[in-house]
Write a protein that holds these residues in place. Structure first.
Motif, mmCIF file in Angstrom:
data_model
loop_
_atom_site.group_PDB
_atom_site.id
_atom_site.type_symbol
_atom_site.label_atom_id
_atom_site.label_comp_id
_atom_site.label_asym_id
_atom_site.label_seq_id
_atom_site.Cartn_x
_atom_site.Cartn_y
_atom_site.Cartn_z
ATOM 1 N N PRO A 182 44.933 34.269 40.075
ATOM 2 C CA PRO A 182 43.986 32.795 40.049
ATOM 3 C C PRO A 182 42.970 33.950 41.977
ATOM 4 O O PRO A 182 43.786 33.996 43.010
ATOM 5 N N ASP A 183 42.153 33.318 41.889
ATOM 6 C CA ASP A 183 41.544 33.563 43.449
ATOM 7 C C ASP A 183 41.596 32.602 44.078
ATOM 8 O O ASP A 183 42.165 31.129 43.931
ATOM 9 N N VAL A 184 41.113 32.189 45.257
ATOM 10 C CA VAL A 184 41.945 31.320 46.534
ATOM 11 C C VAL A 184 40.073 30.867 46.750
ATOM 12 O O VAL A 184 39.074 31.531 47.004
ATOM 13 N N ILE A 185 39.869 29.294 46.375
ATOM 14 C CA ILE A 185 38.968 28.910 46.449
ATOM 15 C C ILE A 185 39.102 27.276 46.772
ATOM 16 O O ILE A 185 39.712 27.099 47.405
ATOM 17 N N GLU A 186 37.939 26.634 47.793
ATOM 18 C CA GLU A 186 37.729 25.664 48.095
ATOM 19 C C GLU A 186 36.247 25.015 47.811
ATOM 20 O O GLU A 186 35.835 26.209 47.755
ATOM 21 N N GLN A 187 36.784 23.782 46.735
ATOM 22 C CA GLN A 187 35.329 23.575 46.214
ATOM 23 C C GLN A 187 34.241 22.447 47.030
ATOM 24 O O GLN A 187 34.989 21.963 47.912
ATOM 25 N N ASP A 231 42.844 32.635 55.292
ATOM 26 C CA ASP A 231 44.344 33.267 55.248
ATOM 27 C C ASP A 231 44.360 34.229 56.159
ATOM 28 O O ASP A 231 43.329 35.074 55.887
ATOM 29 N N LEU A 232 45.069 34.364 57.576
ATOM 30 C CA LEU A 232 44.576 36.216 57.813
ATOM 31 C C LEU A 232 45.387 37.875 57.031
ATOM 32 O O LEU A 232 44.760 38.196 56.682
ATOM 33 N N LYS A 233 46.004 36.390 55.748
ATOM 34 C CA LYS A 233 46.392 37.128 54.958
ATOM 35 C C LYS A 233 45.400 38.196 54.134
ATOM 36 O O LYS A 233 45.720 39.720 53.177
ATOM 37 N N TYR A 234 44.222 37.254 53.961
ATOM 38 C CA TYR A 234 43.004 37.974 52.922
ATOM 39 C C TYR A 234 41.683 38.304 53.475
ATOM 40 O O TYR A 234 40.833 38.580 53.046
ATOM 41 N N ILE A 235 41.959 39.077 54.497
ATOM 42 C CA ILE A 235 41.012 39.909 55.739
ATOM 43 C C ILE A 235 40.361 40.910 54.878
ATOM 44 O O ILE A 235 39.581 40.702 55.141
ATOM 45 N N GLN A 236 41.048 41.631 54.339
ATOM 46 C CA GLN A 236 40.829 42.581 53.113
ATOM 47 C C GLN A 236 40.226 42.417 52.423
ATOM 48 O O GLN A 236 39.527 43.343 51.784
ATOM 49 N N HIS A 237 40.684 40.889 52.180
ATOM 50 C CA HIS A 237 39.681 40.811 50.926
ATOM 51 C C HIS A 237 38.619 40.253 50.823
ATOM 52 O O HIS A 237 37.666 40.270 51.440
ATOM 53 N N LYS A 238 37.803 40.772 49.306
ATOM 54 C CA LYS A 238 36.078 40.212 49.205
ATOM 55 C C LYS A 238 36.095 38.808 49.251
ATOM 56 O O LYS A 238 37.070 38.135 48.476
ATOM 57 N N LYS A 239 35.095 38.310 49.797
ATOM 58 C CA LYS A 239 34.937 36.721 49.680
ATOM 59 C C LYS A 239 33.771 36.639 48.869
ATOM 60 O O LYS A 239 32.769 37.758 49.420
ATOM 61 N N TYR A 240 33.098 35.413 48.373
ATOM 62 C CA TYR A 240 31.836 35.274 47.392
ATOM 63 C C TYR A 240 32.143 33.792 47.470
ATOM 64 O O TYR A 240 32.077 32.593 48.378
ATOM 65 N N TRP A 241 30.623 33.694 47.652
ATOM 66 C CA TRP A 241 30.336 31.901 47.329
ATOM 67 C C TRP A 241 29.255 31.371 45.773
ATOM 68 O O TRP A 241 28.850 32.053 45.020
ATOM 69 N N CYS A 242 29.797 30.899 45.154
ATOM 70 C CA CYS A 242 29.739 30.575 43.877
ATOM 71 C C CYS A 242 29.350 29.711 43.321
ATOM 72 O O CYS A 242 29.758 28.277 44.203
ATOM 73 N N TYR A 243 28.295 28.930 42.348
ATOM 74 C CA TYR A 243 28.205 27.644 41.821
ATOM 75 C C TYR A 243 28.005 27.646 40.713
ATOM 76 O O TYR A 243 27.866 28.254 40.042
ATOM 77 N N GLU A 300 38.223 36.635 46.470
ATOM 78 C CA GLU A 300 38.929 37.455 45.257
ATOM 79 C C GLU A 300 40.087 38.406 45.793
ATOM 80 O O GLU A 300 40.367 38.922 46.293
ATOM 81 N N ILE A 301 41.166 37.565 45.029
ATOM 82 C CA ILE A 301 42.177 37.866 44.769
ATOM 83 C C ILE A 301 42.350 38.881 44.014
ATOM 84 O O ILE A 301 42.951 40.497 44.390
ATOM 85 N N GLY A 302 42.494 39.761 43.157
ATOM 86 C CA GLY A 302 41.762 40.429 42.436
ATOM 87 C C GLY A 302 43.047 40.932 41.218
ATOM 88 O O GLY A 302 43.026 41.481 40.592
#
Length: 322
Positions: free
Chosen positions: A110-115, A38-50, A103-105
């Motif tokens: 909770p962090d916003v995720i997609e599996q 979502d556009l509201k998360y532009i400034q948030h950190k993004k990551y790839w998790c396994y 990452e919401i912080g």
């Protein structure tokens, strides 16, 4: 007998954004996965998790956005509210559960995720001939999706990643959208044809058979007519700029030449005036004659009665300039 009151608290630790996707990938290949946010998360950190056991709470962060760690590169594209994950040289042990995460912080947020689940095989059940296709605006583009014999009777789909809009093949060979046609010959592949391409068609899609998907990136370039007009316009602008530059240079050159000529003219005029002044210069000799005796008299009365007379001769002597 009193039964103890048991209170169960359900802690929501994960926010799901879409249903799980299973990617069918080939050993040794590379893949780029789109992750929308979502556009509201532009400034948030993004990551790839396994995590091999599909447990997000224990997943290992492989890379954050705009970094590369070993075989994983994560790139953020805020203008498209999208980040992509590229994995190289896939091996069978890379199979497992992954998460696109924002990452919401907050402690209780909770962090916003997609599996997504990656299934890496030497002979994948679903694949595409090209994972990156491009076409000009107004033209057509086709994508060939391959599937194994086990998926011959499975539903075939072409889905847009950003909103999960899907076009399917049912009893007919043409989808419900006239701009998107899907034909399945039943011989191990189905064809997706997109006609009348628009700039808004650009983006990520999923070629799907059953529950398996493969990502495809569609790039739309400007139309041939628009490119020709743009090229002509640029050529005209460059030509006009060159002409303007030549005109300015010529004007300055003429201006400098005029200034030099005026300066030389002023110098010649000054020399001529100086020369004329020297030519007109004359010397006068004044020769006095008279009686010294009269001039030296001491009798004032006689001196008053007799006015002294002085004679002079003026002789012009011009300078010989030659």
């Amino acid at each position: 007998m009193l039964c103890p009151l048991i209170v169960i608290f359900f802690v929501q630790s994960i926010e799901w954004t879409r249903s799980q996707k299973t990617l069918s990938l080939q050993t040794g290949a590379s893949v780029t996965v789109p992750c929308h946010y979502d556009l509201k998360y532009i400034q948030h950190k993004k990551y790839w998790c396994y995590d091999a056991s599909s447990a997000y709470n224990y997943c290992r962060i492989l890379a954050y956005a705009n970094t590369t760690q070993e075989k994983v590169t994560v790139s953020d594209n805020p203008a498209q509210s999208l980040f992509t994950v590229s994995m190289r040289d896939l091996q069978k042990e890379n199979s497992g559960a992954y998460w696109c995460a924002v990452e919401i912080g907050g402690r209780y947020e909770p962090d916003v995720i997609e599996q997504l689940y990656l299934r890496v095989d030497s002979d994948p059940a679903v694949s595409v001939l090209e994972s990156r296709v491009s076409g000009a605006e107004g033209s057509s583009v086709s994508v060939q999706c391959l599937y194994s014999a086990a998926y011959k009777k499975e539903v075939k789909k072409w889905c847009r990643s950003i909103d999960w809009t899907c076009y399917t093949v049912g009893r007919t060979n043409t989808s419900q959208n006239s701009a998107v046609q899907i034909s399945d010959g039943g011989e191990g592949s189905f064809m997706v044809l997109m006609t009348g391409l628009k700039q808004t068609d650009a983006g990520w899609y999923w070629c799907s058979a059953g529950y398996l998907q493969v990502p495809v990136h569609l790039i739309i370039s400007g139309s041939a007519t628009r490119r020709w007009i743009t090229a002509v316009t640029l050529a005209v602008l460059v030509g006009l700029t060159l002409l303007a530059g030549v005109a300015v240079w010529t004007c300055r050159k003429r201006h400098k030449a005029t200034e030099r000529n005026q300066s030389k003219s002023k110098e010649r005029t000054a020399d001529r005036e100086h020369c004329d002044a020297e030519m007109d210069l004359a010397y006068s000799s004044v020769i006095f004659s008279g009686s010294k005796k009269q001039l030296g008299r001491s009798d004032p009365e006689k001196q008053k009665s007799e006015d002294p007379v002085t004679y002079s001769t003026l002789t012009d002597v011009k300078q010989n300039l030659e």
